[in-house]
Design an enzyme around this catalytic site. Structure first.
Site, PDB file in Angstrom:
ATOM      1  N   HIS A 194      33.486  33.932  35.444  1.00 38.14           N
ATOM      2  CA  HIS A 194      32.189  34.566  35.673  1.00 38.14           C
ATOM      3  C   HIS A 194      31.117  33.513  35.898  1.00 38.14           C
ATOM      4  O   HIS A 194      30.200  33.694  36.690  1.00 38.14           O
ATOM      5  CB  HIS A 194      31.814  35.443  34.472  1.00 38.14           C
ATOM      6  CG  HIS A 194      32.446  36.794  34.535  1.00 38.14           C
ATOM      7  ND1 HIS A 194      32.726  37.533  33.417  1.00 38.14           N
ATOM      8  CD2 HIS A 194      32.852  37.531  35.584  1.00 38.14           C
ATOM      9  CE1 HIS A 194      33.273  38.683  33.786  1.00 38.14           C
ATOM     10  NE2 HIS A 194      33.365  38.689  35.099  1.00 38.14           N
ATOM     11  N   ARG A 301      37.598  46.012  43.217  1.00 39.15           N
ATOM     12  CA  ARG A 301      38.791  45.879  42.374  1.00 39.15           C
ATOM     13  C   ARG A 301      38.551  46.628  41.066  1.00 39.15           C
ATOM     14  O   ARG A 301      37.523  46.415  40.417  1.00 39.15           O
ATOM     15  CB  ARG A 301      39.061  44.405  42.090  1.00 39.15           C
ATOM     16  CG  ARG A 301      39.403  43.567  43.319  1.00 39.15           C
ATOM     17  CD  ARG A 301      39.496  42.093  42.930  1.00 39.15           C
ATOM     18  NE  ARG A 301      40.148  41.263  43.922  1.00 39.15           N
ATOM     19  CZ  ARG A 301      39.513  40.348  44.658  1.00 39.15           C
ATOM     20  NH1 ARG A 301      38.229  40.154  44.516  1.00 39.15           N
ATOM     21  NH2 ARG A 301      40.190  39.615  45.517  1.00 39.15           N
ATOM     22  N   GLU A 437      49.770  43.292  52.166  1.00 40.39           N
ATOM     23  CA  GLU A 437      49.890  42.005  51.468  1.00 40.39           C
ATOM     24  C   GLU A 437      51.348  41.680  51.162  1.00 40.39           C
ATOM     25  O   GLU A 437      51.646  40.647  50.592  1.00 40.39           O
ATOM     26  CB  GLU A 437      49.019  41.983  50.204  1.00 40.39           C
ATOM     27  CG  GLU A 437      49.109  43.202  49.336  1.00 40.39           C
ATOM     28  CD  GLU A 437      48.070  43.233  48.214  1.00 40.39           C
ATOM     29  OE1 GLU A 437      47.372  42.234  47.999  1.00 40.39           O
ATOM     30  OE2 GLU A 437      47.991  44.274  47.545  1.00 40.39           O
ATOM     31  N   ASN A 460      45.353  36.773  50.550  1.00 37.15           N
ATOM     32  CA  ASN A 460      45.639  35.945  49.369  1.00 37.15           C
ATOM     33  C   ASN A 460      47.090  36.152  48.937  1.00 37.15           C
ATOM     34  O   ASN A 460      47.819  35.197  48.679  1.00 37.15           O
ATOM     35  CB  ASN A 460      44.735  36.328  48.183  1.00 37.15           C
ATOM     36  CG  ASN A 460      43.267  36.198  48.505  1.00 37.15           C
ATOM     37  OD1 ASN A 460      42.919  35.509  49.449  1.00 37.15           O
ATOM     38  ND2 ASN A 460      42.416  36.855  47.735  1.00 37.15           N
ATOM     39  N   ARG A 471      50.083  31.583  44.621  1.00 38.50           N
ATOM     40  CA  ARG A 471      48.706  31.325  45.047  1.00 38.50           C
ATOM     41  C   ARG A 471      47.902  30.549  44.023  1.00 38.50           C
ATOM     42  O   ARG A 471      46.869  29.967  44.344  1.00 38.50           O
ATOM     43  CB  ARG A 471      48.000  32.653  45.393  1.00 38.50           C
ATOM     44  CG  ARG A 471      47.961  33.615  44.241  1.00 38.50           C
ATOM     45  CD  ARG A 471      47.596  35.022  44.680  1.00 38.50           C
ATOM     46  NE  ARG A 471      46.180  35.295  44.517  1.00 38.50           N
ATOM     47  CZ  ARG A 471      45.623  36.489  44.693  1.00 38.50           C
ATOM     48  NH1 ARG A 471      46.377  37.520  45.053  1.00 38.50           N
ATOM     49  NH2 ARG A 471      44.350  36.663  44.521  1.00 38.50           N
ATOM     50  N   CYS A 508      40.426  41.235  53.633  1.00 38.01           N
ATOM     51  CA  CYS A 508      39.609  41.004  52.439  1.00 38.01           C
ATOM     52  C   CYS A 508      40.088  39.826  51.594  1.00 38.01           C
ATOM     53  O   CYS A 508      39.650  39.653  50.467  1.00 38.01           O
ATOM     54  CB  CYS A 508      39.511  42.272  51.600  1.00 38.01           C
ATOM     55  SG  CYS A 508      41.104  42.960  51.169  1.00 38.01           S
TER      56      CYS A 508
END
Ligand code: PEP
Ligand code: MG
Length: 580
Positions: A194, A301, A437, A460, A471, A508
């Protein structure tokens, strides 16, 4: 003597200032068993410390105003929620009452248990949430040991300082920025924490993983924090200062120029309109998305809601969060992604699955949702109800084959019928999309398009599965490269089939918000980009200088490249016509 320390860039920029070291106080944990007659007093001690931590957060919040307050409130809320989490409180009390732990030992045990769960997570941005637990438990520990809170120690309270610490929590960071902090160098940390997200949106340069920062940097050392090239320079020399001044001049001009783009349309040089969406997770992201003129939310998300406690969030809790998101975007489209967790995170999601050897290849995303129809249906009902407040699309993660979309549609139909029976308002339509994905989904996209209203390419994960490279594993950075031709061919394949079927396709993954890939993605025919809202202006700016049709003509050549190096060379030697 001039010395450079290398690190990972978590928030770009450059700044010059005096170092202010923050060494986290290491509290000695008292593991002696608690005598029975002290249990009540110990419980009181724990609750007083929790209250003190809550008050400290409240005080920090009350001192923040304007932009800073908007940016950080969501994060402070998250910390408050952790402090009030009934599961955490119950576990702590249980450890004191039946385990005869003292408060600090109980806190340490819960901390280790919670962070161990985060350590096994495969998505790095979720792993970054571990820092929230670290900071909140450290805050309670300090209160328990009656240490004065950070702000009273007046750390970095003077304007123009660079904080050097192991890690820094978002609330403390906001407070320090409010007092004139210029930058952060941390010896640990995650680019997905964060604090890193906050630093990026506040434009505070931040370098993480600077291994020897705490031993090599001393209080008041002059530091040039170069979070453009990834180094902290202690006692910078004349040539460093020249570089810094040049950067300063350029960035002032750049900032002014980008600001002018705030409400401009996103259009290529040859007049093709491109849609820019945001990957939004917090209220701050929503505010930023609106102020930078996003065309909607391309990826929301929902995992955070499920990772707070032992029980999955109720329909009402989810409904309120989704509804506020939809209302917050003021009529722009919002894409809510259904739960995307795997077996490695189920302890926190209240699901009790067996551990899996390969969680990234296991029961995650839609695979997990379909195995838990009751939990999935609760989320579906909450989304259906929220969709009455504005345009909503639903995005399904980790889709591999059409059957999964068919099963999801059936559950949506059942939930609709149920809600209708209960006389609940329902949206007329709710487009259902698939994330692309998994390589099989990309290769078999035509079959999926028979069942999906839109697609979102998650590069990703797609990159990790196509290249068989985790990743989150830095050792594989040379393989996990978005310029790999195999990945580009799959992305191009998905975009072209989406176009043929006349269905929207967005992208995205992180590369959607990285200007180094914008020209490449346009050449593959992408016209919808979704990214962290902090990137919107840069991408809009980049698109405005590129010639879409000229780039499209380069696609065959780029797709025939044999290596990522070849792609890179081709991109750097594109004709001048591409740039107008
Ligand atoms: C992706 O995989 O590209 C994506 C956007 O999803 P996440 O990063 O949440 O896995
Ligand atoms: Mg993904």
């Amino acid at each position: 003597m001039r010395q450079t320390l290398a690190g990972t860039i978590a928030a770009k920029g450059m700044t010059l200032g005096r170092a202010r070291l923050l060494q986290h106080s290491r509290h000695r944990v008292d593991y002696r068993p608690l005598p029975e007659n002290e249990i009540d007093a110990e419980l009181g001690r724990l609750h007083r410390a929790l209250d003190a931590a809550r008050q400290e957060l409240g005080k920090l919040r009350s001192k923040l105003h304007g932009n800073l307050a908007r940016e950080v409130n969501g994060f402070i809320d998250a910390h408050h929620l952790l402090l009030d989490d009934p599961e955490l409180l119950r576990a702590l009390e249980e450890l004191i009452k039946t385990g005869r732990y003292r408060s600090d030992a109980a806190l340490k045990k819960q901390h280790d248990k919670l962070t161990a769960v985060f350590d096994t997570m495969d998505a790095p941005y979720l792993r970054g949430r571990k820092e929230d637990i670290d900071h909140i438990i450290a805050r309670v520990m300090s209160a328990l040991h009656q240490k004065t809170p950070l702000e009273e120690r007046k750390l970095a309270a003077r304007v123009g300082e660079i904080l050097v610490a192991e890690t820094i929590g978002p609330a403390d960071l906001a407070h320090l920025v409010g007092n004139g902090l210029f930058g952060v160098v941390s010896s640990a940390g995650s680019a997905y924490s964060h604090s890193a997200i906050l630093a990026r949106s506040l434009g505070i340069p931040m370098l993480i993983d600077v291994m020897d920062a705490l031993s090599e940097i001393h209080d008041n050392d002059l530091i040039l924090l170069d979070a453009k090239h990834g180094e902290a320079i202690i006692h910078p020399a004349a040539q460093d200062m020249t570089r810094y001044r040049a950067w300063q001049r350029a960035s002032v001009l750049e900032g002014r120029r980008l600001h002018l783009l705030t409400n401009a349309p996103t259009r290529s040089r040859d007049g093709i309109d491109i849609s820019l969406l945001s990957n939004a997770e917090s209220r701050a992201d929503i505010a930023l998305s609106l102020s930078y003129g996003a065309d909607g939310v391309g990826l929301y998300r929902t995992e955070f809601l499920f990772l707070r406690g032992k029980a999955p969030p109720s329909e009402e809790e989810q409904f309120l969060v989704y509804r506020d998101l939809v209302l917050g975007m003021g009529g722009l489209s919002v894409t809510i992604r259904t739960l995307d967790v795997g077996a490695d995170k189920t302890d926190t999601a209240g699901l009790h699955l067996h551990n899996e050897d390969n969680p990234a290849l296991g029961v995650r995303g839609v695979r997990l949702s379909l195995r838990y129809p009751a939990i999935f249906t609760t989320q579906i009902r909450a989304i259906l109800r929220a969709a009455c407040y504005g345009p909503v699309r639903v995005l399904i993660p980790m889709v591999t084959q059409p059957d999964e979309l068919i099963a999801v549609r059936t559950l949506f139909k059942l939930a609709r019928d149920e809600l209708k029976h209960e006389n609940v308002d329902l949206p007329e339509k709710l487009p259902l999309g698939a994330m692309i994905e998994v390589p099989a989904a990309a290769l078999g996209v035509r079959a999926l398009l028979n069942h999906a209203d839109f697609l979102a390419i998650g590069t990703n994960d797609l990159a990790q599965y196509v290249l068989a490279a985790d990743r989150g594993n830095n050792a594989l950075n040379d393989i996990y490269n978005p310029l790999q031709p195999a990945l580009l061919r799959l992305v191009a394949h998905v975009i072209s089939h989406g176009r043929r079927a006349n269905k929207p396709v967005s992208l995205c993954g992180e590369i959607g918000g990285d200007t180094r890939f914008t020209g490449l993605l346009l050449s593959l025919g992408l016209t919808q980009f979704s990214m962290h809202p902090g990137q919107l202006l840069q991408i809009r700016d980049r698109i405005s200088v590129l010639n879409y049709m000229a780039l499209r003509r380069h696609a065959p050549k780029l797709l025939h490249a044999r290596t990522s190096q070849e792609v890179e060379t081709l991109l750097t030697h594109l004709d001048p016509e591409v740039y107008g």
